[in-house]
Design a protein around this motif. Structure first.
Motif, PDB file in Angstrom:
ATOM      1  N   ARG A   1       0.802  -1.295  -0.084  1.00 22.26           N
ATOM      2  CA  ARG A   1       0.036  -0.023  -0.044  1.00 22.26           C
ATOM      3  C   ARG A   1       0.780   1.141   0.072  1.00 22.26           C
ATOM      4  NH1 ARG A   1      -1.687   3.521   3.931  1.00 22.26           N
ATOM      5  NH2 ARG A   1      -3.521   4.626   3.328  1.00 22.26           N
ATOM      6  N   VAL A   2       2.007   1.062   0.817  1.00 17.00           N
ATOM      7  CA  VAL A   2       2.957   2.515   0.804  1.00 17.00           C
ATOM      8  C   VAL A   2       3.371   2.744  -0.577  1.00 17.00           C
ATOM      9  CG1 VAL A   2       4.984   3.406   1.654  1.00 17.00           C
ATOM     10  CG2 VAL A   2       3.401   2.213   3.115  1.00 17.00           C
ATOM     11  N   ARG A   3       3.653   1.473  -1.049  1.00 17.35           N
ATOM     12  CA  ARG A   3       4.472   1.679  -2.583  1.00 17.35           C
ATOM     13  C   ARG A   3       3.528   2.244  -3.614  1.00 17.35           C
ATOM     14  NH1 ARG A   3       6.831  -3.776  -5.418  1.00 17.35           N
ATOM     15  NH2 ARG A   3       4.670  -4.316  -5.163  1.00 17.35           N
ATOM     16  N   GLU A   4       1.991   1.794  -3.673  1.00 18.15           N
ATOM     17  CA  GLU A   4       1.011   2.389  -4.385  1.00 18.15           C
ATOM     18  C   GLU A   4       0.754   3.670  -4.093  1.00 18.15           C
ATOM     19  OE1 GLU A   4      -3.488   1.339  -5.738  1.00 18.15           O
ATOM     20  OE2 GLU A   4      -2.443  -0.175  -4.344  1.00 18.15           O
ATOM     21  N   GLN A   5       0.708   4.088  -2.614  1.00 24.57           N
ATOM     22  CA  GLN A   5       0.387   5.323  -2.265  1.00 24.57           C
ATOM     23  C   GLN A   5       1.302   6.458  -2.674  1.00 24.57           C
ATOM     24  OE1 GLN A   5       0.081   5.800   1.912  1.00 24.57           O
ATOM     25  NE2 GLN A   5      -0.935   7.837   1.847  1.00 24.57           N
ATOM     26  N   CYS A   6       2.629   5.922  -2.656  1.00 23.07           N
ATOM     27  CA  CYS A   6       3.866   6.911  -2.977  1.00 23.07           C
ATOM     28  C   CYS A   6       4.293   6.854  -4.189  1.00 23.07           C
ATOM     29  CB  CYS A   6       4.700   7.014  -1.976  1.00 23.07           C
ATOM     30  SG  CYS A   6       4.297   7.000  -0.167  1.00 23.07           S
TER      31      CYS A   6
ATOM     32  N   ASN B   1       8.100  11.142  -0.618  1.00 20.41           N
ATOM     33  CA  ASN B   1       7.383   9.785  -1.115  1.00 20.41           C
ATOM     34  C   ASN B   1       8.429   9.036  -1.805  1.00 20.41           C
ATOM     35  OD1 ASN B   1       4.521  10.732  -0.525  1.00 20.41           O
ATOM     36  ND2 ASN B   1       4.409  12.058  -2.314  1.00 20.41           N
ATOM     37  N   PHE B   2       9.334   9.505  -2.302  1.00 18.79           N
ATOM     38  CA  PHE B   2      10.366   8.833  -2.919  1.00 18.79           C
ATOM     39  C   PHE B   2      11.246   8.054  -2.094  1.00 18.79           C
ATOM     40  CE2 PHE B   2      14.658   7.954  -5.116  1.00 18.79           C
ATOM     41  CZ  PHE B   2      14.174   7.548  -6.172  1.00 18.79           C
ATOM     42  N   VAL B   3      11.638   8.520  -0.950  1.00 15.63           N
ATOM     43  CA  VAL B   3      12.313   7.666   0.297  1.00 15.63           C
ATOM     44  C   VAL B   3      11.239   6.710   0.629  1.00 15.63           C
ATOM     45  CG1 VAL B   3      13.011   7.813   2.539  1.00 15.63           C
ATOM     46  CG2 VAL B   3      13.638   9.580   1.188  1.00 15.63           C
ATOM     47  N   ALA B   4       9.872   6.811   0.763  1.00 17.05           N
ATOM     48  CA  ALA B   4       9.262   5.816   1.181  1.00 17.05           C
ATOM     49  C   ALA B   4       8.813   4.771   0.083  1.00 17.05           C
ATOM     50  CB  ALA B   4       7.670   6.503   1.476  1.00 17.05           C
ATOM     51  N   LEU B   5       8.944   5.224  -1.054  1.00 16.83           N
ATOM     52  CA  LEU B   5       8.666   4.219  -2.158  1.00 16.83           C
ATOM     53  C   LEU B   5       9.823   3.361  -2.333  1.00 16.83           C
ATOM     54  CD1 LEU B   5       7.259   3.457  -5.016  1.00 16.83           C
ATOM     55  CD2 LEU B   5       8.919   5.287  -6.058  1.00 16.83           C
TER      56      LEU B   5
ATOM     57  N   GLY C   1      11.216  -6.402  -2.619  1.00 17.64           N
ATOM     58  CA  GLY C   1      12.188  -7.123  -3.611  1.00 17.64           C
ATOM     59  C   GLY C   1      11.941  -6.574  -5.083  1.00 17.64           C
ATOM     60  N   ASP C   2      11.441  -5.239  -5.135  1.00 20.91           N
ATOM     61  CA  ASP C   2      11.211  -4.413  -6.321  1.00 20.91           C
ATOM     62  C   ASP C   2      12.332  -4.298  -7.058  1.00 20.91           C
ATOM     63  OD1 ASP C   2      10.315  -2.569  -8.258  1.00 20.91           O
ATOM     64  OD2 ASP C   2       8.704  -2.040  -7.242  1.00 20.91           O
ATOM     65  N   GLU C   3      12.361  -4.748  -8.488  1.00 22.09           N
ATOM     66  CA  GLU C   3      13.817  -4.444  -9.266  1.00 22.09           C
ATOM     67  C   GLU C   3      13.756  -2.993  -9.581  1.00 22.09           C
ATOM     68  OE1 GLU C   3      14.067  -7.383 -12.223  1.00 22.09           O
ATOM     69  OE2 GLU C   3      14.458  -8.984 -10.844  1.00 22.09           O
ATOM     70  N   ARG C   4      12.836  -2.314  -9.651  1.00 20.97           N
ATOM     71  CA  ARG C   4      12.803  -1.025 -10.002  1.00 20.97           C
ATOM     72  C   ARG C   4      13.049   0.151  -9.080  1.00 20.97           C
ATOM     73  NH1 ARG C   4       7.709   0.211 -13.830  1.00 20.97           N
ATOM     74  NH2 ARG C   4       6.923   0.568 -11.782  1.00 20.97           N
TER      75      ARG C   4
END
Length: 945
Positions: free
Chosen positions: A84-89, A175-179, A187-190
């Motif tokens: 959810r954090v990744r989607e939100q930010c 947002n970028f730090v949280a992302l 384990g996101d490669e991007r």
């Protein structure tokens, strides 16, 4: 035991050492009989009498990089929360920023944050541990050593307040730090730590090759928008605590159907820690009670969750001036975009245009290069491009218009507002399978049966009303849906307009306004709110109403006034001067001015600097300009203004022409003695009284009496304009041309000791000739003036750099005070780190810091060269602080490996370095952005001539 493990591993034993970073000790494996021992989540046990160990062995400890075992349920909660954090930010809405997105819907009007994010720099110079002269090695941001990045500041400080101007990228950084932290844990490669720590953009190349530092791994991110917390999470009355902030986080999770994550998250933060990201500290209601409550909640939360690192963002001005400061927090301020950051952002932006299918690769590359050329070849655009928000608007307009860019801030807002309004004008259509076009929804103007300009007029009126009524002085105002719909319904000429359908229309088609919540709208950024309010005021009793508002409440209306003046001037240049006259109509005098007059003059000067063409002025406008200049000189001495405002007045004077200096006489102060102040002969106390001076260091010595002959010390350090006059008239060539690139009335920097000495020799000859003219002039001279000019004319007095004793007596007088003004530090009386200017300031804008002899800027601003020697040893001076002018320390012929003494501190030094007794030293051939000088007229003339 060690040999047993060595044999099991089949290699030589390693000597005990620290385990490598990021690894964890799991224990020692030993088996004296049958059976097996297995260590690590995925180790394999050996047979009888043996052991198998997963990982590396350091000393007697087995190390594994395998993560701690985590129950499936806990792992599922972690994945759900972080997803959810990744989607939100992870995305940014382009509505209100990208003109092309004004006609797109939802997913199409958003972009990946990682696609365009550009690492942010702060104003803090990078420290180089191997350099003993780090205090004076203030390097240019775009040269070898860039300032610390925002991420590096976050890495260094467990509790950090990151400050920045509007549109500087604070929220984007959060947002970028949280992302990236969430992406790393998933384990996101991007988006991961590799992306977070990517090398910084470089000023000359596309990027440096060194990754940013981050030593805390994939901390658990918890982003919180403090404006939302203040609106719904604070108690109605009383003290706010950590409970209230946690309750808000809990309510947010429950609203997102993640109630099961609440207990897990609280346990994680308490036991293992995380990173709490609190965005927009200043964007809460302005009432003192609410501000106090937010501070209480944040500070109490930090104590309750002691293992968490904390980042708080705030506008710089709000944090420095409105009582926001948090106990125990370090501070850093975001810098403007550097050249490298601008280049990288433009490249990222056009790469995103290719990825989104809006441009072809070959077109995007060409347009990106054209935009870079436009920015770096047009000073006005370059200045705008240093602000991330405005650079985003510029890139958007450039892509939208194929290369046509306005070069004024007001024009940028005007074009962007027009483009956003297109959304309201565009019809929603749908192309059927058979090729027919079906109208789904008419434009707003068509629906209301009014002109588009009338719709814009409603927005301008709403912006003005919202801006006037907004309790807080930052962020955007909330506009109630009822008020918005009511204005439009009263405007409508369509009797069939359905209020409910109109509300649906506004919710679905918002462009220049967008929904903040249920029944509430706001502007994409405060700049648009201010611009539309300015548009309203240019048509409503302009300029008097605008001037009255700005003079009475400058914190609210200053930016609006500047935009209103620029907008009006696009129609006729004379309208700007009407606003200047309304803001600043009275001549200054010796009385204490009303504060409204002070602010009127300050805003009038800003309006002229930003908008006026000073090369074409009528006699009437020249009179107005001269009046504003005189007011600015008065503002420099008005300590009711904070240091930031006095510094701004000084910078505006540099652009408009500083009447304190005599342009016909090498830009020296326009005073009878050209700014030289007589320091009478006699003794004074030199050194530190350590009973009262807690900042005294080991290089200093107890106060002792030193007797000096009379001399004259300059009121201010040598300015950029004065040094430029020397270069122009003498043909002198400094090894660092950047010494002439500073603001004209700021102290000159990037000059070596030899450069300063060359200036002294030149000025000595020029003033000797001028002295002869003064002595035979008809104008009568005072006794003091006669002594001064007679001494220069006959050569008994000469110009030189001051000795450190002459410098110190001029700074502190005879009573041994710690600072020129007394014994206590005061950031409003000198430009040092706590003042917050983060750069040099115009000379003379710290009147409270005047010395007993009326010399100024002796504490802070810049370190100043003296002619006194320190010695070759960096740690221990050859020439001790105990002063003896006959011991060779004033030798001007000493070789360059003997360092010279510096005095005064600088804008990046602390209060201890701004003391009158503080000493430093530097190589005489060295240059720095924090070293300048002032000169002395004394009986000690050049010994090498």
């Amino acid at each position: 035991m060690l040999s047993w493990i060595t044999a099991a591993l089949g290699g030589p034993a390693q000597s005990p050492s620290e385990p490598p970073p990021g690894t964890r000790a799991t224990g020692i494996a030993e088996n004296d009989g049958s059976g097996a021992v297995a260590l690590g989540d995925r180790t394999v046990a050996a047979g009888a009498g043996g052991a198998a160990i997963q990982g590396n062995v350091y000393g007697n400890v087995a190390i594994t990089n395998v993560p701690r075992a985590e129950p499936d349920a806990e792992r599922d909660l972690r994945v759900a929360y972080l997803s959810r954090v990744r989607e939100q930010c992870g995305t940014l809405s382009l509505a209100g920023i990208d003109p092309a997105a004004a006609s797109q819907r939802d997913a199409e009007s958003r972009l990946r944050l990682d696609a365009v994010y550009t690492a942010l720099l702060t104003r803090t110079p990078r420290e180089r541990a191997e350099e003993r002269d780090s205090e004076v090695q203030h390097r240019r941001p775009d040269h070898d050593e860039p300032p610390l990045s925002a991420l590096e500041q976050l890495d260094r400080h467990p509790k950090l307040v990151l400050q920045g101007d509007p549109g500087s990228g604070k929220s984007t950084f959060v947002n970028f730090v949280a992302l990236c932290l969430a992406g790393e844990a998933l384990g996101d490669e991007r988006t991961n730590l590799r992306h977070l720590t990517a090398p910084l953009p470089d000023g000359d190349r596309d990027e440096d090759q060194t990754s940013q530092s981050w030593s805390h791994g994939a901390l658990l991110p918890v982003p919180v928008v403090l404006r939302d917390f203040a609106a719904t999470g604070l108690p109605r009355d009383g003290v706010a605590t950590a409970h209230h902030l946690w309750a808000f986080i809990e309510a947010t999770l429950k609203a997102a159907c993640q109630a099961e994550c609440v207990d897990w998250l609280r346990h994680e933060l308490r036991e293992r820690g995380g990173l709490l990201l609190l965005d927009g500290l200043d964007e809460v209601p302005e009432a003192e009670r609410r501000r106090k409550q937010v501070k209480q909640a944040v500070e109490d939360f930090v104590k309750s969750f002691g293992k968490c690192r904390v980042l708080v963002t705030s506008r710089t001005y709000a944090y420095q001036n409105q009582g926001w400061r948090l106990r125990g927090f370090s501070e850093a301020a975001l810098a403007s975009f550097s050249d490298g950051q601008i280049r990288r952002f433009v490249a990222n932006w056009y790469a995103h245009a290719v990825d989104s299918g809006r441009l072809k690769q070959e077109d995007a590359a060409g347009r990106a290069e054209l935009l870079k050329q436009a920015i770096f070849n047009r000073p006005a655009l370059y200045e705008l491009a240093q602000r991330p928000l405005l650079l985003t608007l510029m890139a958007s307009l450039h892509a939208w218009h194929g290369g046509s860019l306005p070069n004024k801030r007001e024009a940028l807002y005007a074009e962007t507002a027009d483009l956003l309004l297109n959304r309201w004008e565009q019809r929603l259509i749908q192309r059927e399978a058979d090729g027919r076009i079906q109208l789904i929804q008419p434009s707003l103007a068509e629906y209301l049966k009014v002109e588009r300009t009338q719709v814009r007029g409603v927005l301008e009126s709403l912006a003005f009303e919202a801006h006037r009524a907004q309790p807080e002085l930052t962020g955007t105002a909330d506009i109630a849906e009822d008020a918005l719909a009511g204005h439009l319904l009263r405007l409508s000429a369509n009797p069939d307009v359905n209020p409910r359908l109109l509300v649906d229309y506004l919710r679905d088609r918002a462009g220049v306004l967008y929904p903040r919540g249920v029944g509430v709208y706001t502007f994409p950024h405060r700049s648009f709110q201010e611009y539309l309010a300015a548009c309203y005021l240019t048509d409503d009793d302009y300029p008097d109403k605008m001037a009255d508002l700005a003079r009475a409440d400058p914190d609210r209306w200053r930016e609006v006034a500047l935009l209103a003046g620029a907008k009006a001037a696009r129609g006729s240049a004379s309208t700007l001067w009407l606003l200047v006259e309304a803001l600043c109509w009275r001549e200054p005098d010796d009385s204490v001015a009303a504060i409204a007059e002070v602010w009127g003059a300050q805003i009038a000067a800003q309006a002229i600097v930003e908008t006026a063409d000073l090369s074409r002025l009528s006699p009437a406008n020249q009179t107005k300009l001269a009046r504003v200049r005189r007011w600015l000189v008065k503002l420099l001495r008005d300590e009711r203004l904070p240091a930031t405002e006095r510094a701004l007045a000084g910078d505006n004077l540099a652009v408009l022409g500083d009447p304190r200096f005599d342009a016909e006489h090498w830009h020296l102060p326009a005073e009878p003695l050209f700014g030289f102040i007589e320091i009478p002969a006699g003794p004074f106390l030199m050194g530190s009284d350590r009973r009262h001076d807690a900042e005294a260091d080991d290089d200093e010595c107890p106060q002792h009496e030193v007797n000096l002959p009379g001399y004259y010390l300059t009121r201010w350090p040598v300015t950029v304009a004065q040094f430029a006059a020397f270069v122009e008239e003498s043909g002198f060539q400094s090894k660092d041309p950047d010494c002439l690139k500073g603001v004209a009335n700021h102290p000159v920097v990037w000059v070596s000791w030899h450069d300063a000495l060359a200036y002294c020799r030149w000025l000595n000859e020029e003033l000797r000739k001028h002295a002869r003219e003064r002595l035979v002039a008809e104008k009568p001279l005072s006794e003091s003036e006669c002594r001064f000019w007679q001494g220069l004319a006959e050569g008994s007095l000469g110009i030189n750099l001051p000795s450190e004793a002459e410098w110190e007596k001029g700074a502190r007088g005879t009573d041994g005070r710690i600072y020129p003004w007394g014994n206590d530090p005061n950031p409003n009386r000198a430009n040092y780190d706590e003042t917050g200017l983060n750069g040099t300031s115009a000379v003379g804008c710290f009147p409270g810091g005047v010395s007993p002899y009326e010399c100024e800027d002796l504490s802070g601003n810049v370190w100043e060269w003296t002619r006194s020697l320190w010695g070759e040893d960096l740690d221990k001076p050859t020439f001790a602080y105990s002063y003896d002018s006959s011991d060779g320390r004033e030798d001007l012929q000493a070789p360059d490996n003997v360092r010279r003494v510096l005095r005064g501190g600088a804008f990046l030094g602390d209060a201890g370095l701004a003391r009158c007794a503080a000493r430093f030293h530097f190589n005489p051939d060295g240059r720095s952005g924090v070293i300048g000088f002032r000169v002395v007229v004394s009986p000690l003339v050049f010994s090498d001539r």
